[in-house]
Motif scaffolding. Structure first.
Motif, mmCIF file in Angstrom:
data_model
loop_
_atom_site.group_PDB
_atom_site.id
_atom_site.type_symbol
_atom_site.label_atom_id
_atom_site.label_comp_id
_atom_site.label_asym_id
_atom_site.label_seq_id
_atom_site.Cartn_x
_atom_site.Cartn_y
_atom_site.Cartn_z
ATOM 1 N N GLU A 184 9.349 -24.109 118.360
ATOM 2 C CA GLU A 184 9.552 -25.258 119.241
ATOM 3 C C GLU A 184 8.713 -26.410 118.698
ATOM 4 O O GLU A 184 7.498 -26.286 118.543
ATOM 5 C CB GLU A 184 9.119 -24.926 120.677
ATOM 6 N N ILE A 185 9.354 -27.524 118.383
ATOM 7 C CA ILE A 185 8.673 -28.690 117.825
ATOM 8 C C ILE A 185 8.874 -29.861 118.772
ATOM 9 O O ILE A 185 10.010 -30.245 119.061
ATOM 10 C CB ILE A 185 9.224 -29.052 116.430
ATOM 11 N N VAL A 186 7.780 -30.421 119.249
ATOM 12 C CA VAL A 186 7.841 -31.598 120.116
ATOM 13 C C VAL A 186 7.651 -32.828 119.239
ATOM 14 O O VAL A 186 6.603 -32.989 118.607
ATOM 15 C CB VAL A 186 6.754 -31.538 121.205
ATOM 16 N N LEU A 187 8.652 -33.700 119.179
ATOM 17 C CA LEU A 187 8.616 -34.849 118.278
ATOM 18 C C LEU A 187 7.734 -35.962 118.842
ATOM 19 O O LEU A 187 7.984 -36.470 119.938
ATOM 20 C CB LEU A 187 10.030 -35.383 118.041
ATOM 21 N N GLY B 298 14.703 -40.801 115.000
ATOM 22 C CA GLY B 298 15.704 -41.781 114.575
ATOM 23 C C GLY B 298 16.644 -41.287 113.492
ATOM 24 O O GLY B 298 17.538 -42.029 113.078
ATOM 25 N N CYS B 299 16.451 -40.054 113.037
ATOM 26 C CA CYS B 299 17.296 -39.507 111.971
ATOM 27 C C CYS B 299 18.369 -38.586 112.545
ATOM 28 O O CYS B 299 18.171 -37.949 113.574
ATOM 29 C CB CYS B 299 16.454 -38.729 110.961
ATOM 30 N N ARG B 300 19.514 -38.527 111.851
ATOM 31 C CA ARG B 300 20.519 -37.531 112.184
ATOM 32 C C ARG B 300 20.068 -36.177 111.648
ATOM 33 O O ARG B 300 19.358 -36.095 110.640
ATOM 34 C CB ARG B 300 21.874 -37.896 111.578
ATOM 35 N N ILE B 301 20.503 -35.121 112.309
ATOM 36 C CA ILE B 301 20.076 -33.778 111.907
ATOM 37 C C ILE B 301 20.488 -33.473 110.472
ATOM 38 O O ILE B 301 19.734 -32.868 109.709
ATOM 39 C CB ILE B 301 20.649 -32.729 112.891
ATOM 40 N N LYS B 302 21.665 -33.925 110.058
ATOM 41 C CA LYS B 302 22.123 -33.632 108.697
ATOM 42 C C LYS B 302 21.325 -34.394 107.645
ATOM 43 O O LYS B 302 21.416 -34.095 106.455
ATOM 44 C CB LYS B 302 23.609 -33.947 108.560
ATOM 45 N N GLU B 303 20.539 -35.403 108.065
ATOM 46 C CA GLU B 303 19.740 -36.182 107.124
ATOM 47 C C GLU B 303 18.317 -35.645 106.987
ATOM 48 O O GLU B 303 17.541 -36.146 106.179
ATOM 49 C CB GLU B 303 19.673 -37.646 107.584
ATOM 50 N N LEU B 304 17.953 -34.628 107.772
ATOM 51 C CA LEU B 304 16.576 -34.146 107.783
ATOM 52 C C LEU B 304 16.246 -33.393 106.500
ATOM 53 O O LEU B 304 17.085 -32.687 105.938
ATOM 54 C CB LEU B 304 16.347 -33.221 108.983
ATOM 55 N N ASP B 305 15.014 -33.554 106.067
ATOM 56 C CA ASP B 305 14.520 -32.854 104.887
ATOM 57 C C ASP B 305 13.957 -31.500 105.310
ATOM 58 O O ASP B 305 12.757 -31.289 105.382
ATOM 59 C CB ASP B 305 13.439 -33.697 104.214
ATOM 60 N N MET C 251 20.680 -29.751 125.003
ATOM 61 C CA MET C 251 21.796 -30.137 124.136
ATOM 62 C C MET C 251 21.986 -29.118 123.025
ATOM 63 O O MET C 251 21.009 -28.600 122.472
ATOM 64 C CB MET C 251 21.532 -31.514 123.514
ATOM 65 N N VAL C 252 23.234 -28.834 122.706
ATOM 66 C CA VAL C 252 23.579 -28.057 121.514
ATOM 67 C C VAL C 252 23.908 -29.067 120.427
ATOM 68 O O VAL C 252 24.898 -29.786 120.525
ATOM 69 C CB VAL C 252 24.773 -27.121 121.764
ATOM 70 N N PRO C 253 23.080 -29.194 119.387
ATOM 71 C CA PRO C 253 23.241 -30.301 118.436
ATOM 72 C C PRO C 253 24.325 -30.052 117.404
ATOM 73 O O PRO C 253 24.743 -28.918 117.163
ATOM 74 C CB PRO C 253 21.864 -30.359 117.769
ATOM 75 N N ASP C 254 24.771 -31.163 116.787
ATOM 76 C CA ASP C 254 25.598 -31.086 115.586
ATOM 77 C C ASP C 254 24.949 -31.979 114.532
ATOM 78 O O ASP C 254 23.884 -32.548 114.753
ATOM 79 C CB ASP C 254 27.053 -31.492 115.862
ATOM 80 N N GLY C 255 25.579 -32.108 113.390
ATOM 81 C CA GLY C 255 24.969 -32.850 112.292
ATOM 82 C C GLY C 255 24.707 -34.305 112.579
ATOM 83 O O GLY C 255 23.833 -34.926 111.972
ATOM 84 N N ASN C 256 25.458 -34.902 113.514
ATOM 85 C CA ASN C 256 25.319 -36.330 113.790
ATOM 86 C C ASN C 256 24.383 -36.635 114.961
ATOM 87 O O ASN C 256 24.226 -37.798 115.336
ATOM 88 C CB ASN C 256 26.696 -36.948 114.067
ATOM 89 N N THR C 257 23.790 -35.598 115.569
ATOM 90 C CA THR C 257 22.858 -35.822 116.672
ATOM 91 C C THR C 257 21.615 -36.544 116.170
ATOM 92 O O THR C 257 20.992 -36.124 115.200
ATOM 93 C CB THR C 257 22.456 -34.482 117.312
ATOM 94 N N ILE C 258 21.250 -37.650 116.832
ATOM 95 C CA ILE C 258 20.072 -38.435 116.444
ATOM 96 C C ILE C 258 18.876 -37.985 117.279
ATOM 97 O O ILE C 258 18.949 -37.939 118.509
ATOM 98 C CB ILE C 258 20.337 -39.937 116.641
ATOM 99 N N LEU C 259 17.791 -37.650 116.622
ATOM 100 C CA LEU C 259 16.584 -37.182 117.299
ATOM 101 C C LEU C 259 15.771 -38.356 117.835
ATOM 102 O O LEU C 259 15.733 -39.430 117.230
ATOM 103 C CB LEU C 259 15.725 -36.356 116.345
#
Length: 399
Positions: free
Chosen positions: A335-338, A346-353, A370-378
């Motif tokens: 569990e990571i609290v941003l 501000g990044c999409r999940i598919k853009e994360l390193d 929420m159940v995320p997808d690649g375009n979900t913005i954090l």
């Protein structure tokens, strides 16, 4: 119409770098990587005359198949560009891919191979352009975390590297001018003009030292010694920058989850809401599944022992534990609290390193799950739940 959109979306997820859980995508990644390696290998082997005479037909067959695959891959990426760039319009998303670095490399991977069919007169020029396909090897970086480290290091340290290269270039030019002044009279045929010493300055500063151009005067030799010492220091600067970047990047990978507060989910917390079926029920009436243990109840800052006759109230926080997983697939959830300074915000999940072995399975934003997808913005304050198979030991895995 919706079915066609779903097909395009699925194709996009397959041709992009996939996680280990998406077997179709991983299979495509493997085929792509193997095609790149085989194509480059065939191009190299074809330059050996004896190999070309003995296995020329097989080499050309491999080249034909791999180039055809590159062509199909390019068409699929154009076809699904809208899903790779969902924030853009259909036309602009295609244009964005086509003019991108990878779009150009993908195009030049196959186009020069087929152009001689339509323009026979330019066959030689097209064959030279085909050399560009070797840049497609960089796509393999995306398939392995270890190979992508150098890309991340160069990207993250680009300002420092540019500064160090600029210093080296200035020293080269300055050294060339100084050596011309010192050696022109003694060697007019070697140091004939102000920039004739560039080759000497380059080989000396970069510690290559071919010895084809060298000073013969006393002051020229003294200056050459000074430049040689400076050269060792100048080469060490970008080397040190890259080395420090590697250490930092590998440390970052090991502590990937430390971007924010994290904890192992050996226990879960459940808040008894206004409409919860647990509200006003005794602990013994909850009918928890076998293997689950109600560990503690938090009420108004106090910790209650969950005896069977304790009645749950609204806003109670119930902590439930589970027995260790035995004999199954090793699983670790994080569990990571941003926080506001988190680079994921501000990044999409598919853009994360993040590692291809990690998967974000759920996001909790406020009271919303929420159940995320690649375009979900954090966003700041999001609780991100990750499943990772990295650095796992069977004896320490619990859910």
């Amino acid at each position: 119409m919706q079915k066609a959109k779903n097909i395009r979306s699925r194709i996009c997820s397959i041709i992009e770098v996939g996680s280990d859980l998406d077997y179709a995508s991983r299979a495509y990644d493997i085929v792509n990587a193997v095609s790149i390696v085989l194509n480059v290998a065939a191009s190299i082997i074809f330059t050996y005359e004896n190999m070309r005479l003995r296995y020329g037909a097989a080499i050309l067959l491999v080249e034909n198949i791999t180039v055809a695959f590159f062509c199909i891959d390019y068409i699929l990426r154009v076809f699904t560009a809208k899903y790779a760039y969902p924030e853009e319009t259909e036309v602009y998303s295609i244009l964005k891919y086509v003019i991108s670095f990878w779009g150009i490399i993908d195009l030049l991977s196959f186009l020069p191979y087929y152009l001689p069919i339509f323009f026979p007169g330019g066959a030689v020029a097209f064959r030279l352009i085909r050399i560009i396909r070797i840049f497609r090897l960089f796509r393999i970086n995306a398939y392995q975390d270890s190979l992508s480290v150098i890309t991340e290091v160069l990207k993250g340290k680009r300002q420092q590297l540019i500064s160090s290269v600029f210093i080296i270039v200035v020293l080269m030019i300055g050294s060339s001018l100084c050596m011309y002044s010192l050696e022109h009279e003694a060697q007019p045929e070697v140091f004939s003009n102000a920039f004739s010493g560039i080759w000497w300055a380059t080989s000396t500063l970069l510690t290559v030292g071919y010895g084809d151009i060298y000073p013969i005067t006393t002051w020229g030799k003294i200056f050459g010694i000074i430049i040689s010492f400076l050269g060792v220091g100048m080469v060490a600067i970008p080397t040190g920058i890259i080395s420090a970047g590697f250490v930092s990047q590998y440390s970052s990978i090991k502590r990937r989850e430390e971007y924010g507060y994290e904890e192992d989910l050996n226990f879960i917390k459940i808040v008894v809401g206004k409409n919860s079926i647990w509200k006003n029920k005794q602990v013994k009436e909850l009918l928890l599944p076998e293997g689950l243990i109600l560990s503690v109840i938090m009420r108004d800052g106090e910790y209650l022992i969950p005896r069977g006759d304790v009645v749950l109230c609204e806003e109670d926080v119930v902590v439930i534990g589970a027995e260790p997983l035995e004999g199954g697939l090793p699983i670790r959830l994080k569990e990571i609290v941003l926080q506001s300074q988190n680079p994921w915000v501000g990044c999409r999940i598919k853009e994360l390193d993040i590692s291809k072995h990690s998967l974000i399975i759920m996001i909790k934003r406020g009271k919303r799950t929420m159940v995320p997808d690649g375009n979900t913005i954090l966003k700041v304050g999001d609780k991100v739940f990750m499943h990772s198979k990295l650095h796992l030991k069977a004896e320490e895995i619990e859910v």
